[in-house]
Every structure is written in structure tokens, then in C-alpha cells.
Design a protein around this motif. Structure first.
Motif, mmCIF file in Angstrom:
data_model
loop_
_atom_site.group_PDB
_atom_site.id
_atom_site.type_symbol
_atom_site.label_atom_id
_atom_site.label_comp_id
_atom_site.label_asym_id
_atom_site.label_seq_id
_atom_site.Cartn_x
_atom_site.Cartn_y
_atom_site.Cartn_z
ATOM 1 N N MET A 195 32.669 43.019 -51.993
ATOM 2 C CA MET A 195 33.092 42.925 -50.601
ATOM 3 C C MET A 195 31.916 43.197 -49.678
ATOM 4 O O MET A 195 31.163 44.144 -49.880
ATOM 5 N N THR A 196 31.738 42.356 -48.697
ATOM 6 C CA THR A 196 30.700 42.559 -47.690
ATOM 7 C C THR A 196 31.318 43.216 -46.463
ATOM 8 O O THR A 196 32.252 42.693 -45.873
ATOM 9 N N ARG A 197 30.767 44.358 -46.083
ATOM 10 C CA ARG A 197 31.307 45.116 -44.969
ATOM 11 C C ARG A 197 30.730 44.607 -43.646
ATOM 12 O O ARG A 197 29.564 44.221 -43.567
ATOM 13 N N LEU A 198 31.568 44.653 -42.610
ATOM 14 C CA LEU A 198 31.146 44.291 -41.265
ATOM 15 C C LEU A 198 30.897 45.557 -40.457
ATOM 16 O O LEU A 198 31.817 46.333 -40.185
ATOM 17 N N SER A 199 29.640 45.768 -40.068
ATOM 18 C CA SER A 199 29.286 46.863 -39.168
ATOM 19 C C SER A 199 29.034 46.269 -37.789
ATOM 20 O O SER A 199 28.199 45.363 -37.641
ATOM 21 N N VAL A 200 29.749 46.756 -36.797
ATOM 22 C CA VAL A 200 29.620 46.226 -35.444
ATOM 23 C C VAL A 200 28.577 47.041 -34.684
ATOM 24 O O VAL A 200 28.705 48.258 -34.544
ATOM 25 N N ASN A 201 27.558 46.343 -34.203
ATOM 26 C CA ASN A 201 26.527 46.968 -33.384
ATOM 27 C C ASN A 201 27.031 47.005 -31.936
ATOM 28 O O ASN A 201 27.302 45.955 -31.336
ATOM 29 N N ILE A 202 27.149 48.200 -31.373
ATOM 30 C CA ILE A 202 27.745 48.345 -30.041
ATOM 31 C C ILE A 202 26.689 48.530 -28.946
ATOM 32 O O ILE A 202 27.013 48.964 -27.824
ATOM 33 N N ASN A 203 25.443 48.185 -29.220
ATOM 34 C CA ASN A 203 24.407 48.290 -28.188
ATOM 35 C C ASN A 203 24.778 47.547 -26.911
ATOM 36 O O ASN A 203 24.524 48.024 -25.801
ATOM 37 N N LYS A 204 25.320 46.331 -27.051
ATOM 38 C CA LYS A 204 25.615 45.522 -25.871
ATOM 39 C C LYS A 204 26.719 46.136 -25.017
ATOM 40 O O LYS A 204 26.775 45.908 -23.803
ATOM 41 N N ILE A 205 27.598 46.899 -25.627
ATOM 42 C CA ILE A 205 28.604 47.626 -24.844
ATOM 43 C C ILE A 205 27.906 48.640 -23.947
ATOM 44 O O ILE A 205 28.241 48.781 -22.754
ATOM 45 N N ALA A 206 26.916 49.316 -24.495
ATOM 46 C CA ALA A 206 26.156 50.290 -23.711
ATOM 47 C C ALA A 206 25.333 49.603 -22.625
ATOM 48 O O ALA A 206 25.169 50.139 -21.521
ATOM 49 N N THR A 207 24.800 48.409 -22.922
ATOM 50 C CA THR A 207 24.050 47.651 -21.915
ATOM 51 C C THR A 207 24.920 47.356 -20.705
ATOM 52 O O THR A 207 24.493 47.512 -19.555
ATOM 53 N N LEU A 208 26.143 46.923 -20.961
ATOM 54 C CA LEU A 208 27.075 46.616 -19.874
ATOM 55 C C LEU A 208 27.407 47.871 -19.070
ATOM 56 O O LEU A 208 27.421 47.847 -17.837
ATOM 57 N N ARG A 209 27.652 48.965 -19.766
ATOM 58 C CA ARG A 209 27.926 50.234 -19.080
ATOM 59 C C ARG A 209 26.758 50.644 -18.187
ATOM 60 O O ARG A 209 26.927 51.012 -17.015
ATOM 61 N N ASN A 210 25.553 50.574 -18.747
ATOM 62 C CA ASN A 210 24.368 51.040 -18.026
ATOM 63 C C ASN A 210 24.055 50.187 -16.802
ATOM 64 O O ASN A 210 23.428 50.667 -15.852
ATOM 65 N N ALA A 211 24.483 48.916 -16.829
ATOM 66 C CA ALA A 211 24.193 48.027 -15.715
ATOM 67 C C ALA A 211 24.871 48.479 -14.426
ATOM 68 O O ALA A 211 24.382 48.192 -13.325
ATOM 69 N N ARG A 212 25.969 49.200 -14.556
ATOM 70 C CA ARG A 212 26.746 49.599 -13.381
ATOM 71 C C ARG A 212 26.745 51.116 -13.168
ATOM 72 O O ARG A 212 27.088 51.591 -12.097
ATOM 73 N N GLY A 213 26.371 51.862 -14.196
ATOM 74 C CA GLY A 213 26.484 53.303 -14.110
ATOM 75 C C GLY A 213 27.886 53.738 -14.508
ATOM 76 O O GLY A 213 28.749 52.917 -14.818
ATOM 77 N N GLY A 214 28.120 55.023 -14.512
ATOM 78 C CA GLY A 214 29.438 55.494 -14.904
ATOM 79 C C GLY A 214 29.638 55.375 -16.394
ATOM 80 O O GLY A 214 28.689 55.390 -17.176
ATOM 81 N N ASN A 215 30.887 55.188 -16.795
ATOM 82 C CA ASN A 215 31.197 55.146 -18.224
ATOM 83 C C ASN A 215 32.216 54.063 -18.534
ATOM 84 O O ASN A 215 33.159 54.272 -19.296
#
Length: 239
Positions: free
Chosen positions: A1-21
Motif C-alpha cells: 500500500m502506498t500512503r498519501l501524505s498531504v503537504n499543508i504548506n500551501k494552507i499556511a501560505t494562504l493564511r499568511n497572505a492575509r494574517g490571522g489564522n
């Protein structure tokens, strides 16, 4: 079985673009797992342009699947690994001025350095994966220096896939066979998507894990996060 690991960097990029959380990085990680992700990957960089070091701290007691921390092995990286105790540390040879990972380690030229780094990380109790190009010599030396796995850098595969997919995957099959022959695990990542993922998996059925962020998050804008994660999971189940 090949596991899927989701990289969430882009979620943080979107957050950082506006500030807050918003979006909330920790909640998204929990949701990804709930939706079927079998791991969470982050790559904190010194300028914290996406994932922040505090995010790693916040995630360490939240991730219930496999936590994979990627990065260049400077002292702050070691401090994070010691604190977070992830399942896996992935060594990537990109300095702070690099936009995104664009090459693997030369495990021949940096053999002694990587051997020392790997030993230090394994002493902290984490599995060590080394990001390499699809080159049998790089894989062989990664095994010799003590790495548990290699992660094959798949941007060249993705770039050539639509022109000649047989030629695109050929060096990856050879590198994967070298990993198997030397008894180390095999990961893959960079520019994998819904178009090229299944073919890679079909040709390398012993692939342990793929780490996917950018394409998956882009697809989620259209299909929704839960549905997208399931779509990627299905690509990994096709043989």
C-alpha cells in the motif's frame, strides 16, 4: 500500500497572505486526516513564508497519522525534530533562498556529512528519508550512509509525463529497484498530480509513500478537500 501524505504548506501560505489564522493550519491537518490522508507533511523554512516553526509545535500533538517534517538540516531543524519527534524527517538540500525544492542531494559528494546528520536524527528516534534525484548511485549511497528511505524527486517525471510517459518513468523504476535491492524504503514527491500519479504507482507498486501538496490543494479549490483527498487515494489504489 502506498500512503498519501498531504503537504499543508500551501494552507499556511494562504493564511499568511492575509494574517490571522484563517485557514486554520492545525484544523486543516486534522480534517485532512479525517478525510483519508495517511500522513501530514510540513516544510518549515527559515523565513517562515508558509509553515511557521510554531505551526510544527502546534501540530506535534495533533497529527495522529504520520508526521513528516522536511527541511534543510541546520541546527533549528534538529531542534524541531527533537521537540516534535515526527515519524519521519526528510532531508532536502535547499537553502533559504530557494523558492521550492528543485534537486536532490548528491549522496556521494556529501556522504560523510549526510551520514553524520542521519545518525543524529536516528538517535532522536525518527525515520530518516533523503531527497534524491532518480539516480541509482544516489540511492545506493543513501542506503550506505544509513538512511531508512529515499524520496525520489519527481518534477522531471511530471515535466516529461505528457510527452513520453514511458521514458519519463524509466529512471524512476531503476532508482526504485536500487532502493529495493539495498533494503531501504521508497517515497516520492514534487509535482505529482491526478494525471501522473497512478502511472508512477503502477510502475513502482512497492512505493511506500507520496507527499503531495501544491497540486492537491489546487485541485481542492475545484473539487473540495475531502473529495480531492479521496481522488488521490484512488489513484494510489489503481494497479
Amino acid at each position: 500500500m502506498t500512503r498519501l501524505s498531504v503537504n499543508i504548506n500551501k494552507i499556511a501560505t494562504l493564511r499568511n497572505a492575509r494574517g490571522g489564522n484563517n485557514p486554520h493550519v492545525v484544523q486543516v491537518a486534522k480534517d485532512c486526516e479525517h478525510f483519508g490522508a495517511e500522513g501530514i507533511t510540513v516544510h518549515p523554512r527559515p523565513d517562515e513564508r508558509h509553515i511557521r516553526y510554531q505551526d510544527v509545535v502546534d501540530l506535534k500533538d495533533v497529527v495522529t497519522t504520520e508526521f513528516n517534517i522536511e527541511g534543510y538540516p541546520d541546527e533549528r531543524f534538529f531542534e524541531l525534530i527533537a521537540l516534535a519527534k515526527p515519524a519521519q524527517a526528510t532531508l532536502v538540500p535547499d537553502g533559504p533562498d530557494v523558492l521550492t525544492s528543485n534537486a536532490g542531494w548528491n549522496t556521494v559528494a556529501h556522504f560523510d556529512y549526510l551520514k553524520e546528520i542521519t545518525s543524529r536524527l536516528k538517535a532522536l528516534g525518527t525515520r530518516v528519508s533523503i531527497f534524491v534525484d532518480p539516480d541509482t548511485q544516489m540511492v545506493e549511497h543513501a542506503a550506505k550512509l544509513g538512511a531508512d528511505r529515499v524520496e525520489l524527486y519527481t518534477e522531471p517525471y511530471a515535466a516529461q509525463y505528457h510527452q513520453n510517459r514511458e521514458a519519463a518513468v524509466a529512471p524512476y523504476i531503476k532508482a526504485a529497484e536500487a532502493a529495493k535491492a539495498h533494503g531501504i524504503g521508497l517515497n516520492a514527491g514534487h509535482d505529482l498530480d491526478l494525471h501522473n500519479l497512478a502511472y508512477l504507482r503502477q510502475n513502482i507498486p512497492w512505493l511506500d509513500e507520496v507527499s503531495i501538496g501544491h497540486a492537491l490543494i489546487c485541485d481542492a479549490l475545484y473539487y473540495g478537500l475531502e473529495n480531492t483527498i479521496q481522488m488521490y487515494r484512488r489513484q494510489l489504489e489503481l494497479i
